[in-house]
Motif scaffolding. Structure first.
Motif, short mmCIF file in Angstrom:
data_model
loop_
_atom_site.label_atom_id
_atom_site.label_comp_id
_atom_site.label_asym_id
_atom_site.label_seq_id
_atom_site.Cartn_x
_atom_site.Cartn_y
_atom_site.Cartn_z
N PHE A 73 0.83 -1.20 0.00
CA PHE A 73 0.00 0.00 0.00
C PHE A 73 0.87 1.26 0.00
CE2 PHE A 73 -3.63 2.26 2.53
CZ PHE A 73 -4.11 2.86 1.38
N ALA A 74 1.89 1.30 0.85
CA ALA A 74 2.74 2.49 1.00
C ALA A 74 3.48 2.84 -0.28
CB ALA A 74 3.72 2.29 2.14
N SER A 75 3.95 1.86 -1.02
CA SER A 75 4.74 2.15 -2.22
C SER A 75 3.90 2.32 -3.48
CB SER A 75 5.80 1.06 -2.45
OG SER A 75 5.18 -0.21 -2.61
N VAL A 76 2.79 1.59 -3.58
CA VAL A 76 1.97 1.63 -4.79
C VAL A 76 0.98 2.79 -4.76
CG1 VAL A 76 0.31 0.35 -6.21
CG2 VAL A 76 2.28 -0.82 -5.21
N ARG A 121 -17.05 -3.77 1.59
CA ARG A 121 -16.51 -3.47 0.27
C ARG A 121 -16.96 -2.09 -0.17
NH1 ARG A 121 -18.74 -4.68 -5.08
NH2 ARG A 121 -17.05 -4.71 -6.58
N THR A 122 -15.99 -1.24 -0.52
CA THR A 122 -16.28 0.10 -1.01
C THR A 122 -16.16 0.10 -2.54
OG1 THR A 122 -13.99 0.90 -1.01
CG2 THR A 122 -15.21 1.03 1.08
N GLY A 123 -16.40 1.24 -3.14
CA GLY A 123 -16.21 1.39 -4.57
C GLY A 123 -14.82 1.88 -4.94
N GLU A 124 -13.95 1.94 -3.95
CA GLU A 124 -12.58 2.46 -4.16
C GLU A 124 -11.84 1.67 -5.22
OE1 GLU A 124 -9.85 5.02 -4.00
OE2 GLU A 124 -11.24 5.22 -2.32
N CYS A 125 -11.13 2.39 -6.09
CA CYS A 125 -10.33 1.74 -7.13
C CYS A 125 -8.85 2.08 -7.01
CB CYS A 125 -10.87 2.13 -8.51
SG CYS A 125 -12.50 1.43 -8.83
N THR A 126 -8.41 2.47 -5.83
CA THR A 126 -6.99 2.72 -5.56
C THR A 126 -6.37 1.39 -5.14
OG1 THR A 126 -7.48 4.97 -4.84
CG2 THR A 126 -5.37 4.02 -4.12
N PRO A 127 -5.28 0.97 -5.81
CA PRO A 127 -4.66 -0.31 -5.46
C PRO A 127 -4.24 -0.39 -3.99
CG PRO A 127 -3.77 0.51 -7.53
CD PRO A 127 -4.61 1.61 -6.95
N TYR A 128 -4.56 -1.52 -3.38
CA TYR A 128 -4.18 -1.85 -2.01
C TYR A 128 -4.87 -0.99 -0.95
CZ TYR A 128 -0.62 -4.48 -4.48
OH TYR A 128 0.02 -5.33 -5.34
N ALA A 129 -5.95 -0.30 -1.30
CA ALA A 129 -6.69 0.52 -0.33
C ALA A 129 -7.57 -0.41 0.50
CB ALA A 129 -7.50 1.60 -1.03
N ASN A 130 -6.93 -1.10 1.41
CA ASN A 130 -7.58 -2.10 2.26
C ASN A 130 -7.01 -1.97 3.67
OD1 ASN A 130 -8.73 -3.54 -0.12
ND2 ASN A 130 -6.58 -4.03 -0.49
#
Length: 139
Positions: A73-76, A121-130
């Motif tokens: 998450f931090a790098s991507v 589950r959200t609609g978020e499409c940012t990688p690794y936003a978990n």
């Protein structure tokens, strides 16, 4: 009608039934959700609702003592990662307690979701936003 911020009945039920150290996950639109774990699906379309706004609202009613995040998450997705850490810092200020942050590989994170009481589950499409939150106590 419910007066506090959180109106979603499934999430309100989840929060009210958590015990100390129980875990739940808030995730982006793409995280695989284990079939045996209850899914609270908020996703409407790409980005709606967002990951951070969902975290913000859920934290209005949920006491946490631990956070688990994927290392990637931090790098991507550094901007979203920093924003999540800011939300956690604000929560520490509101509750007056420190919140432990643990990083796992994304594969280990996905395995850890198998122990979640539910996945939101959200609609978020940012990688690794978990994030996996570990319930704390208010006393």
């Amino acid at each position: 009608m419910k007066k506090s911020t959180l109106l979603n009945s499934d999430i309100a039920h989840l929060v009210s039934t958590l015990g100390h150290t129980d875990e739940y996950t808030i995730c982006d639109a793409g995280l695989p959700i284990p079939q045996h774990v209850p899914r609270i699906d908020l996703a409407l379309t790409h980005g709606v609702p967002g990951f951070l706004e969902t975290v913000r609202v859920v934290l209005t009613e949920s006491q946490i003592e631990g956070v688990i995040i994927a290392e990637e998450f931090a790098s991507v997705s550094p901007e979203c990662h920093v924003a999540l850490l800011a939300e956690i810092k604000q929560e520490e200020g509101r509750c007056g307690k420190s919140i432990a942050i643990q990083y796992l590989s994304h594969e280990a994170f996905k395995q850890r979701t198998h122990s979640s009481h539910a996945v939101i589950r959200t609609g978020e499409c940012t990688p690794y936003a978990n994030v996996i939150f570990q319930a704390g106590v208010v006393f």
